[in-house]
Design a protein around this motif. Structure first.
Motif, PDB file in Angstrom:
ATOM      1  N   GLU A 100       0.686  -1.098   0.253  1.00  0.00           N
ATOM      2  CA  GLU A 100      -0.130  -0.073   0.009  1.00  0.00           C
ATOM      3  C   GLU A 100       0.822   1.222   0.077  1.00  0.00           C
ATOM      4  O   GLU A 100       0.578   2.118  -0.904  1.00  0.00           O
ATOM      5  CB  GLU A 100      -0.921   0.145   1.267  1.00  0.00           C
ATOM      6  N   ILE A 101       1.924   1.198   0.785  1.00  0.00           N
ATOM      7  CA  ILE A 101       2.933   2.330   0.860  1.00  0.00           C
ATOM      8  C   ILE A 101       3.615   2.543  -0.530  1.00  0.00           C
ATOM      9  O   ILE A 101       3.593   3.734  -1.097  1.00  0.00           O
ATOM     10  CB  ILE A 101       3.737   2.142   1.691  1.00  0.00           C
ATOM     11  N   SER A 102       3.998   1.215  -1.087  1.00  0.00           N
ATOM     12  CA  SER A 102       4.635   1.667  -2.518  1.00  0.00           C
ATOM     13  C   SER A 102       3.476   2.256  -3.500  1.00  0.00           C
ATOM     14  O   SER A 102       3.859   3.201  -4.534  1.00  0.00           O
ATOM     15  CB  SER A 102       5.127   0.173  -3.125  1.00  0.00           C
ATOM     16  N   ARG A 103       2.253   1.934  -3.570  1.00  0.00           N
ATOM     17  CA  ARG A 103       1.193   2.572  -4.255  1.00  0.00           C
ATOM     18  C   ARG A 103       1.185   4.082  -3.912  1.00  0.00           C
ATOM     19  O   ARG A 103       1.137   4.743  -5.138  1.00  0.00           O
ATOM     20  CB  ARG A 103      -0.172   1.853  -4.309  1.00  0.00           C
ATOM     21  N   ILE A 104       1.164   4.439  -2.640  1.00  0.00           N
ATOM     22  CA  ILE A 104       1.064   6.015  -2.648  1.00  0.00           C
ATOM     23  C   ILE A 104       2.237   6.698  -2.870  1.00  0.00           C
ATOM     24  O   ILE A 104       2.169   7.630  -3.585  1.00  0.00           O
ATOM     25  CB  ILE A 104       0.777   6.052  -0.970  1.00  0.00           C
ATOM     26  N   LEU A 105       3.355   6.122  -2.717  1.00  0.00           N
ATOM     27  CA  LEU A 105       4.508   6.830  -2.934  1.00  0.00           C
ATOM     28  C   LEU A 105       5.106   6.542  -4.393  1.00  0.00           C
ATOM     29  O   LEU A 105       5.800   7.247  -4.794  1.00  0.00           O
ATOM     30  CB  LEU A 105       5.775   6.159  -2.117  1.00  0.00           C
ATOM     31  N   GLY A 106       4.513   5.657  -5.060  1.00  0.00           N
ATOM     32  CA  GLY A 106       5.020   5.416  -6.504  1.00  0.00           C
ATOM     33  C   GLY A 106       6.079   4.808  -6.594  1.00  0.00           C
ATOM     34  O   GLY A 106       6.904   5.226  -7.688  1.00  0.00           O
ATOM     35  N   VAL A 107       6.625   4.037  -5.783  1.00  0.00           N
ATOM     36  CA  VAL A 107       7.981   3.388  -5.839  1.00  0.00           C
ATOM     37  C   VAL A 107       7.662   1.957  -5.707  1.00  0.00           C
ATOM     38  O   VAL A 107       6.595   1.316  -5.455  1.00  0.00           O
ATOM     39  CB  VAL A 107       8.879   3.819  -4.716  1.00  0.00           C
ATOM     40  N   SER A 108       8.650   1.207  -5.852  1.00  0.00           N
ATOM     41  CA  SER A 108       8.438  -0.502  -5.689  1.00  0.00           C
ATOM     42  C   SER A 108       8.348  -0.849  -4.417  1.00  0.00           C
ATOM     43  O   SER A 108       8.842  -0.164  -3.242  1.00  0.00           O
ATOM     44  CB  SER A 108       9.720  -1.266  -6.218  1.00  0.00           C
ATOM     45  N   GLN A 109       7.578  -2.168  -4.027  1.00  0.00           N
ATOM     46  CA  GLN A 109       7.459  -2.432  -2.777  1.00  0.00           C
ATOM     47  C   GLN A 109       8.694  -2.803  -1.973  1.00  0.00           C
ATOM     48  O   GLN A 109       9.074  -2.490  -0.922  1.00  0.00           O
ATOM     49  CB  GLN A 109       6.656  -3.848  -2.903  1.00  0.00           C
ATOM     50  N   GLN A 110       9.618  -3.314  -3.010  1.00  0.00           N
ATOM     51  CA  GLN A 110      11.036  -3.850  -2.425  1.00  0.00           C
ATOM     52  C   GLN A 110      11.972  -2.568  -1.835  1.00  0.00           C
ATOM     53  O   GLN A 110      12.476  -2.480  -0.974  1.00  0.00           O
ATOM     54  CB  GLN A 110      11.954  -4.412  -3.439  1.00  0.00           C
ATOM     55  N   ASN A 111      11.891  -1.411  -2.671  1.00  0.00           N
ATOM     56  CA  ASN A 111      12.223   0.093  -2.088  1.00  0.00           C
ATOM     57  C   ASN A 111      11.613   0.391  -0.895  1.00  0.00           C
ATOM     58  O   ASN A 111      12.524   0.900   0.148  1.00  0.00           O
ATOM     59  CB  ASN A 111      11.941   0.996  -3.324  1.00  0.00           C
ATOM     60  N   VAL A 112      10.681   0.329  -0.722  1.00  0.00           N
ATOM     61  CA  VAL A 112       9.779   0.711   0.522  1.00  0.00           C
ATOM     62  C   VAL A 112      10.314  -0.223   1.804  1.00  0.00           C
ATOM     63  O   VAL A 112      10.668   0.530   2.658  1.00  0.00           O
ATOM     64  CB  VAL A 112       8.224   0.681   0.359  1.00  0.00           C
ATOM     65  N   SER A 113      10.378  -1.635   1.416  1.00  0.00           N
ATOM     66  CA  SER A 113      10.787  -2.503   2.609  1.00  0.00           C
ATOM     67  C   SER A 113      12.227  -2.175   2.935  1.00  0.00           C
ATOM     68  O   SER A 113      12.728  -2.050   3.915  1.00  0.00           O
ATOM     69  CB  SER A 113      10.555  -3.953   1.913  1.00  0.00           C
ATOM     70  N   LYS A 114      13.144  -1.699   1.785  1.00  0.00           N
ATOM     71  CA  LYS A 114      14.414  -1.602   2.162  1.00  0.00           C
ATOM     72  C   LYS A 114      14.708  -0.254   2.775  1.00  0.00           C
ATOM     73  O   LYS A 114      15.211  -0.218   4.012  1.00  0.00           O
ATOM     74  CB  LYS A 114      15.280  -1.225   0.738  1.00  0.00           C
ATOM     75  N   HIS A 115      13.702   0.797   2.749  1.00  0.00           N
ATOM     76  CA  HIS A 115      14.003   2.126   3.225  1.00  0.00           C
ATOM     77  C   HIS A 115      13.312   1.779   4.696  1.00  0.00           C
ATOM     78  O   HIS A 115      13.965   2.647   5.777  1.00  0.00           O
ATOM     79  CB  HIS A 115      13.129   3.247   2.641  1.00  0.00           C
ATOM     80  N   ARG A 116      12.431   1.170   4.871  1.00  0.00           N
ATOM     81  CA  ARG A 116      11.844   0.969   6.100  1.00  0.00           C
ATOM     82  C   ARG A 116      12.542   0.049   7.080  1.00  0.00           C
ATOM     83  O   ARG A 116      12.840   0.662   8.343  1.00  0.00           O
ATOM     84  CB  ARG A 116      10.416  -0.079   6.075  1.00  0.00           C
TER      85      ARG A 116
END
Length: 132
Positions: A100-116
């Protein structure tokens, strides 16, 4: 007298079977109708969270910074990059998953996981260094 007892027993058995099989048929019909005409609300993954945010009478701040009470954690959180702060706020205040975060920010899910994960590791490191 015995014929009345037998008749009563057969009548009770008949009524019990009638109720049993009619309840089975009713359940089959209801399930068939539910499968033919599904509610669109049933398919929404985020229905509960979206309803809570829309109809919640108490306004909750969407920023994680406003919820931190520990000073060392607050300073460590302030040192994170803005994107990591935003991802942590989405994940822990608004309880969104990485997809859901990746959809909001327009980035990949892996990128969101990596940053988190990087943000959490940095917070952990800064807090443990501060305690020593």
């Amino acid at each position: 007298m015995k014929t009345d007892d037998g008749l009563n027993r057969r009548f009770i058995t008949y009524i019990a079977n009638l109720i049993y099989y009619n309840s089975i048929n009713y359940d089959k019909k209801r399930r068939m109708k539910d499968n033919q005409f599904p509610l669109t609300l049933d398919n929404d993954e985020n229905l509960e969270s979206s309803l809570l945010t829309v109809y919640d009478s108490k306004s909750v701040s969407p920023n994680l910074k406003d919820h931190i009470t520990d000073l060392s954690l607050f300073k460590a959180y302030e040192s994170l990059p803005a994107q990591q702060q935003q991802i942590l706020s989405f994940a822990y205040v608004q309880k969104l998953n990485d997809k859901e975060i990746s959809r909001i920010l327009g980035v990949s899910q892996q990128n969101v996981s990596k940053h988190r994960l990087k943000g959490l590791a940095k917070l952990r490191r800064l807090i443990t260094e501060g305690e020593e």
